[in-house]
Enzyme design. Structure first.
Site, PDB file in Angstrom:
ATOM      1  CG  HIS A   1      -1.954  -0.998   1.167  1.00 57.19           C
ATOM      2  ND1 HIS A   1      -3.117  -0.929   2.007  1.00 57.19           N
ATOM      3  CD2 HIS A   1      -2.399  -1.889   0.150  1.00 57.19           C
ATOM      4  CE1 HIS A   1      -4.030  -1.917   1.589  1.00 57.19           C
ATOM      5  NE2 HIS A   1      -3.455  -2.618   0.872  1.00 57.19           N
TER       6      HIS A   1
ATOM      7  CE  LYS B   1       4.577   3.420  13.148  1.00 54.12           C
ATOM      8  NZ  LYS B   1       3.962   3.103  12.135  1.00 54.12           N
TER       9      LYS B   1
ATOM     10  CE1 TYR C   1      -1.018   4.123   9.410  1.00 57.80           C
ATOM     11  CE2 TYR C   1      -0.240   2.869   7.734  1.00 57.80           C
ATOM     12  CZ  TYR C   1      -1.000   2.874   8.484  1.00 57.80           C
ATOM     13  OH  TYR C   1      -2.098   1.951   8.429  1.00 57.80           O
TER      14      TYR C   1
END
Length: 394
Positions: free
Chosen positions: A73, A299, A387
């Site tokens: 992604h 995470k 991210y």
């Protein structure tokens, strides 16, 4: 009576990955797991991998199926006020991306590699107890195998057995500090064979509460809604879940939603937790044994992988070069990354959830922050950098 160089407590992804890296470096290790292998594989967990985690799985020699089946992604969506904003992770971070590949599949790959190499993993090891890890001598582990007492002598112990495991609970309470934040809500999650609502993950902020549409494959979705901690699964039929999820999504995502029978349904509380330090003599903590982050920032698994990378580097340096420099710096290196991930996970949670005590001022600040995120390349870049994962040595 057995002996090994490194005793690893816990056969989750962190324990199995550490064992794989050490074995490939010629360091003998034994893994002890209190549950059965079937139980370990039945755990449904996260599956968003940073590039650093993918690189580590490649180094461990277990990334073939990940590259065949994983979904790369290059961005995520954030929905707010009926709009869906694309955060272009790759273009904002110089080409870095994330990969969707379930934790269960990582565990399966690591188990298969360990079995193929004939390495020792003792499942259903009951009554595991850690001894003499701070005495200056060599530690040892006692446990029951098939109801019979066993002893495993070792040079070091790696505690990879999760938040409720024996490793951290074997340490004297006054030997470490804990930092904790609990959240006044949980996540109701559903796994279902239905196509994802978008090519990439959709995070939604809504007055009714947070929602997330994630995926495990192009035909299997993992979706979540914020719920009360007092809710029970009996309150949430499949129909009610999908209806509530649809209300919290933006119109484009909602139109693409295809309800399906839940394959798995669970409610998970959210928690932030850190134990300091992460080394106690010859015992090292890694993964959830030392820290928990709310899943909003994706995470948890990646932090465990970075712990394992630092710990494996230290142990390999120790045995190959007879140096303890990396082992001595393990806790500080790992904790620096842990706290940065805690900061980001807390920021994402605060940004996207509805808090019960949130007043009108707090609500307007939240709206202003989302407005700024939607309009600022700098704000989107900061989110994207965190991210996809900060550099492992940052």
């Amino acid at each position: 009576m057995q002996s090994t160089q490194v005793a690893i407590i816990g056969a989750g992804p962190s324990g199995l990955l550490l064992g794989q890296l050490l074995s490939r470096a010629g360091i003998h290790n034994v893994i002890l797991e209190q549950r059965s292998d079937e139980h370990v594989l039945a755990r449904v967990r996260a599956g968003i991998l940073e590039q650093g985690t993918v690189d580590l799985l490649e180094e461990a020699g277990v990334a073939d199926r990940l590259h065949q089946e994983g979904l790369v992604h290059d961005g995520i969506y954030i929905a707010f006020n009926g709009e869906r904003q694309h955060i272009a992770l790759s273009s904002l971070t110089g080409g870095r991306s994330v990969t969707v590949y379930g934790q269960t599949e990582i565990t399966r790959d690591l188990m298969a590699a360990r079995a193929a190499a004939g390495l020792s993993t003792h499942y259903e090891a009951a009554g595991v107890a850690l001894h003499d890890f701070e005495s200056g001598g060599k530690p040892w582990v006692s446990y029951l195998r098939n109801g019979k007492p066993e002893v495993l002598h070792c040079d070091y112990i790696a505690g990879c057995d999760g938040f409720h495991g024996v490793s951290r609970h074997s340490i004297a309470p006054d030997a470490f500090k804990t930092f904790e934040r609990t959240y006044p809500f949980g996540w109701l999650g559903v796994l279902a064979d239905t196509p994802p609502v978008a090519p990439e993950l959709v995070y939604a902020q809504h007055p009714r509460g947070f929602a997330l549409c994630s995926m495990r494959s192009r035909t299997r979705s993992r979706c979540y809604i914020q719920c009360c901690l007092t809710d029970s699964l009996n309150q949430w039929s499949d129909e009610l879940f999908w209806a509530e999820l649809r209300m919290r999504l933006d119109p484009v995502s909602a139109a693409a939603l295809q309800p399906a029978v839940a394959l798995e349904k669970s409610i998970a509380p959210l928690r932030s937790f850190v134990a300091e330090p992460m080394r106690f003599g010859r015992l090292f903590l890694a993964g959830d044994a030392a820290h928990i982050v709310p899943p909003t920032g994706a995470k948890g698994l990646n932090l465990a992988a970075s712990d394992v990378r630092y710990l494996a580097q230290g142990l390999i340096e120790h045995y190959r070069e007879h140096s303890s420099i990396a082992l001595n710096h393990y806790s500080a290196r790992a904790l620096q990354r842990v706290w940065r991930a805690e900061r980001f996970s807390w920021a994402m949670t605060r940004l996207l959830h509805s808090f019960p005590d949130q007043g009108s001022f707090d609500h307007r600040l939240q709206q202003a922050e989302l407005d700024y995120l939607f309009s600022s390349t700098a704000a989107q870049t900061s989110l994207a950098e965190n991210y996809v994962g900060l550099a492992l040595d940052a």
